[in-house]
Design a protein around this motif. Structure first.
Motif, mmCIF file in Angstrom:
data_model
loop_
_atom_site.group_PDB
_atom_site.id
_atom_site.type_symbol
_atom_site.label_atom_id
_atom_site.label_comp_id
_atom_site.label_asym_id
_atom_site.label_seq_id
_atom_site.Cartn_x
_atom_site.Cartn_y
_atom_site.Cartn_z
ATOM 1 N N PRO A 5 25.240 13.156 11.288
ATOM 2 C CA PRO A 5 25.088 11.781 10.820
ATOM 3 C C PRO A 5 26.167 11.383 9.818
ATOM 4 O O PRO A 5 26.485 12.145 8.892
ATOM 5 C CB PRO A 5 23.699 11.787 10.176
ATOM 6 N N VAL A 6 26.724 10.197 9.998
ATOM 7 C CA VAL A 6 27.755 9.658 9.101
ATOM 8 C C VAL A 6 27.069 8.712 8.121
ATOM 9 O O VAL A 6 26.502 7.692 8.524
ATOM 10 C CB VAL A 6 28.843 8.912 9.894
ATOM 11 N N ILE A 7 27.106 9.078 6.848
ATOM 12 C CA ILE A 7 26.392 8.313 5.828
ATOM 13 C C ILE A 7 27.393 7.624 4.904
ATOM 14 O O ILE A 7 28.315 8.262 4.385
ATOM 15 C CB ILE A 7 25.483 9.227 4.969
ATOM 16 N N LEU A 8 27.191 6.332 4.700
ATOM 17 C CA LEU A 8 27.929 5.611 3.667
ATOM 18 C C LEU A 8 27.109 5.656 2.384
ATOM 19 O O LEU A 8 25.947 5.231 2.380
ATOM 20 C CB LEU A 8 28.165 4.154 4.082
ATOM 21 N N GLY A 9 27.684 6.167 1.324
ATOM 22 C CA GLY A 9 27.018 6.201 0.028
ATOM 23 C C GLY A 9 27.564 5.127 -0.888
ATOM 24 O O GLY A 9 28.772 4.854 -0.870
ATOM 25 N N ILE A 10 26.683 4.522 -1.680
ATOM 26 C CA ILE A 10 27.077 3.485 -2.638
ATOM 27 C C ILE A 10 26.457 3.828 -3.990
ATOM 28 O O ILE A 10 25.253 4.078 -4.078
ATOM 29 C CB ILE A 10 26.622 2.085 -2.181
ATOM 30 N N GLU A 11 27.280 3.841 -5.025
ATOM 31 C CA GLU A 11 26.825 4.195 -6.373
ATOM 32 C C GLU A 11 27.312 3.153 -7.381
ATOM 33 O O GLU A 11 28.522 2.940 -7.553
ATOM 34 C CB GLU A 11 27.347 5.591 -6.738
ATOM 35 N N THR A 12 26.333 2.489 -8.054
ATOM 36 C CA THR A 12 26.665 1.515 -9.105
ATOM 37 C C THR A 12 25.625 1.576 -10.219
ATOM 38 O O THR A 12 25.142 0.539 -10.674
ATOM 39 C CB THR A 12 26.716 0.075 -8.536
ATOM 40 N N SER A 13 25.273 2.764 -10.658
ATOM 41 C CA SER A 13 24.184 2.876 -11.628
ATOM 42 C C SER A 13 24.595 2.524 -13.056
ATOM 43 O O SER A 13 23.756 2.156 -13.866
ATOM 44 C CB SER A 13 23.610 4.298 -11.621
ATOM 45 N N CYS A 14 25.885 2.629 -13.353
ATOM 46 C CA CYS A 14 26.325 2.352 -14.731
ATOM 47 C C CYS A 14 27.594 1.510 -14.701
ATOM 48 O O CYS A 14 27.536 0.350 -14.328
ATOM 49 C CB CYS A 14 26.521 3.675 -15.477
ATOM 50 N N ASP A 15 28.735 2.079 -15.060
ATOM 51 C CA ASP A 15 29.950 1.273 -15.079
ATOM 52 C C ASP A 15 30.901 1.578 -13.919
ATOM 53 O O ASP A 15 31.778 0.773 -13.614
ATOM 54 C CB ASP A 15 30.691 1.424 -16.406
ATOM 55 N N GLU A 16 30.757 2.738 -13.264
ATOM 56 C CA GLU A 16 31.602 3.001 -12.104
ATOM 57 C C GLU A 16 31.109 2.235 -10.884
ATOM 58 O O GLU A 16 29.923 1.949 -10.759
ATOM 59 C CB GLU A 16 31.635 4.499 -11.770
ATOM 60 N N THR A 17 32.056 1.958 -9.989
ATOM 61 C CA THR A 17 31.735 1.424 -8.667
ATOM 62 C C THR A 17 32.289 2.420 -7.671
ATOM 63 O O THR A 17 33.491 2.698 -7.670
ATOM 64 C CB THR A 17 32.390 0.051 -8.439
ATOM 65 N N SER A 18 31.428 2.985 -6.835
ATOM 66 C CA SER A 18 31.885 4.044 -5.945
ATOM 67 C C SER A 18 31.270 3.899 -4.559
ATOM 68 O O SER A 18 30.125 3.479 -4.412
ATOM 69 C CB SER A 18 31.531 5.419 -6.523
ATOM 70 N N ALA A 19 32.078 4.254 -3.556
ATOM 71 C CA ALA A 19 31.608 4.320 -2.176
ATOM 72 C C ALA A 19 32.210 5.566 -1.540
ATOM 73 O O ALA A 19 33.334 5.966 -1.868
ATOM 74 C CB ALA A 19 32.002 3.074 -1.394
ATOM 75 N N ALA A 20 31.455 6.200 -0.658
ATOM 76 C CA ALA A 20 31.913 7.435 -0.031
ATOM 77 C C ALA A 20 31.355 7.527 1.378
ATOM 78 O O ALA A 20 30.299 6.966 1.691
ATOM 79 C CB ALA A 20 31.466 8.650 -0.849
#
Length: 362
Positions: A5-20
C-alpha cells in the motif's frame, strides 16, 4: 506490481508542514518538511496563529513536492494518513482539512494518526525488524513521555511530564542565557565548550520509583543560579562565554541524566530489553550518547530514531498509518482533530509512587 500500500502522510501538529509517501509502512519514497524556525525565532517561541497561517500557504505545494519526489500521482495512492492530534488546534485543522479533501476527491481511505504514537514507533522505520516489545521514550518540545510498546497498535503510557516538557525546558533556559531560539540545538552545541560537572543542578524524583518527569524545578534552579534566590529577572551580561557554557552544560547534564535514568528504570520495571527513542529532543547528542552507554550497561538493545525522523515529519505518520489501515482502523470525513491525546482510554497509566508526581495526568 506495487510492493504494498502507498500511503500519503500529512503532518501539521505544530509549526512544521510535512508530507511523505511511504510504501508498506517502511519504504520512504519521499519526506518533505517545511520548517518555520525563522518565522518564530524573533518571538522566542512558536506563535500558533503565525504557524497555522504559514501552513495554510505551504500545505498544497508540500504535498505536491512529496508526490513528485516519490514519482507517484494521486491515483497511485491507497490511503491518506494525517496527524489528528495532539497539537495546536489551528495547525491540526490545516492538515486534517487537506487530508479529508484529498480523500473525498480521490475516494481514498482516511487514517487518523496520533502524533505521539508515531514518534514512539518511528525508530521502526529503519530497524531490520519491528523492535517490539520495547520501552519508548518520546521527548520533544511539547511532550516527554515513556511508553510500553507491545506492537504498533498496542501502546501503554508508563509516565509523562507533570509540568514542562524537556524541549520546553531547553527553550526557556536558552532564553534565560540569552542564547536565542530554538534552545535545544544551541545549548547542545554550546555545552561542548562547558563543564557538565561545574554546577550540580537537581535531578527531580529519581529515587521515587515512579516514571513521571518534572523539569520545572530544574528550570527554577537555573533561574536562581543566574539571578539569585527568589529573583525572576536579571541579566547574564556579567558572565563570560565559559561561564555560560558551564551553566548550559550542567543544565543539559541534569536533564539528560533524568531522561536516561527514568528510561532504564522503565525497562527494568516492565522487564523488556529494548529501548526506542523518538521526538525532536532525541537529536540531542548528549542524550543519544547517554542512552547508548546506559543501555549497554543495562544489557538493553537501543534503537535511536535517525535524525531526519526525530523532528516532526510525515514519514512516521504514513508509516503508522499503514498499520492502522491494515487493521481497518479508519476515520470518516467527519474527523475532527483533537489538541489532546487521541485514545486516552487505551492509555492505562501505571501508578508508581505517591503524591502529585506519582500520578499521571491525561
Amino acid at each position: 506490481m506495487k510492493a504494498g500500500p502507498v500511503i500519503l502522510g500529512i503532518e501539521t501538529s505544530c509549526d512544521e508542514t510535512s508530507a511523505a509517501v511511504v510504501v508498506a509502512g517502511r519504504e520512504v519514497r519521499s519526506n518533505v518538511v517545511s520548517s518555520q524556525v525563522e518565522l518564530h525565532a524573533r518571538y522566542g517561541g512558536i506563535v500558533p496563529e503565525i504557524a497555522s497561517r504559514a501552513q495554510l500557504e505551504a500545505i498544497r505545494p508540500i504535498i505536491e513536492q512529496a508526490l513528485g519526489r516519490a514519482g507517484v500521482t494521486y491515483g497511485d495512492l491507497d490511503a491518506v494518513a494525517v496527524t489528528a492530534g495532539p497539537g495546536l488546534m489551528g495547525s491540526l485543522l490545516i492538515g486534517v482539512s487537506a487530508a479529508k479533501t484529498l480523500c473525498l476527491a480521490y475516494d481514498l481511505p482516511l487514517v487518523a494518526v496520533d502524533h505521539i504514537e508515531a514518534h514512539a514507533t518511528s525508530a521502526a522505520l529503519v530497524a531490520p525488524e519491528a523492535p517490539w516489545p520495547a520501552v519508548a521514550l518520546v521527548v520533544s518540545g511539547g511532550h516527554t513521555s515513556l511508553y510500553l510498546v507491545r506492537d504498533f497498535l498496542d501502546i501503554e503510557l508508563l509516565g509523562q511530564t507533570v509540568d514542562d516538557a524537556a524541549g520546553e525546558a531547553f527553550d526557556k533556559v536558552a532564553a534565560m542565557l540569552e542564547l536565542g531560539y530554538p534552545g535545544g540545538p544551541i545549548i547542545d552545541r554550546l555545552s561542548q565548550e562547558g563543564d557538565p560537572r561545574a554546577i550540580r543542578f537537581p535531578r527531580p524524583g529519581l529515587r521515587s520509583g515512579h516514571l513521571n518527569f518534572s523539569f520545572s524545578g530544574l528550570k527554577t534552579a537555573v533561574l536562581y543560579h543566574l539571578y539569585g534566590p527568589g529573583r525572576k529577572y536579571g541579566s547574564v551580561a556579567h558572565l563570560s562565554r565559559k561561564q555560560v557554557a558551564d551553566i548550559a552544560a550542567s543544565f543539559q547534564a541534569a536533564l539528560v541524566d533524568t531522561l536516561v535514568r527514568r528510561t532504564i528504570a522503565a525497562a527494568e520495571q516492565t522487564g523488556v530489553q529494548k529501548v526506542v527513542v523518538g521526538g525532536g529532543v532525541a537529536a540531542n547528542s548528549a542524550l543519544r550518547a547517554g542512552l547508548q552507554q546506559a543501555c549497554r550497561q543495562a544489557g538493553c538493545e537501543l534503537h535511536l530514531t535517525p535524525l531526519e525522523y526525530c523532528t516532526d515529519n510525515a514519514a512516521m505518520i504514513a508509516a503508522l498509518g499503514y498499520h492502522l489501515l491494515q487493521a481497518e482502523k479508519l476515520a470518516d470525513l467527519w474527523l475532527e482533530p483533537k489538541a489532546g491525546l487521541l485514545r486516552p482510554a487505551l492509555r492505562r497509566c501505571r501508578q508508581r509512587g505517591s503524591g502529585p508526581a506519582g500520578a499521571c495526568r491525561h
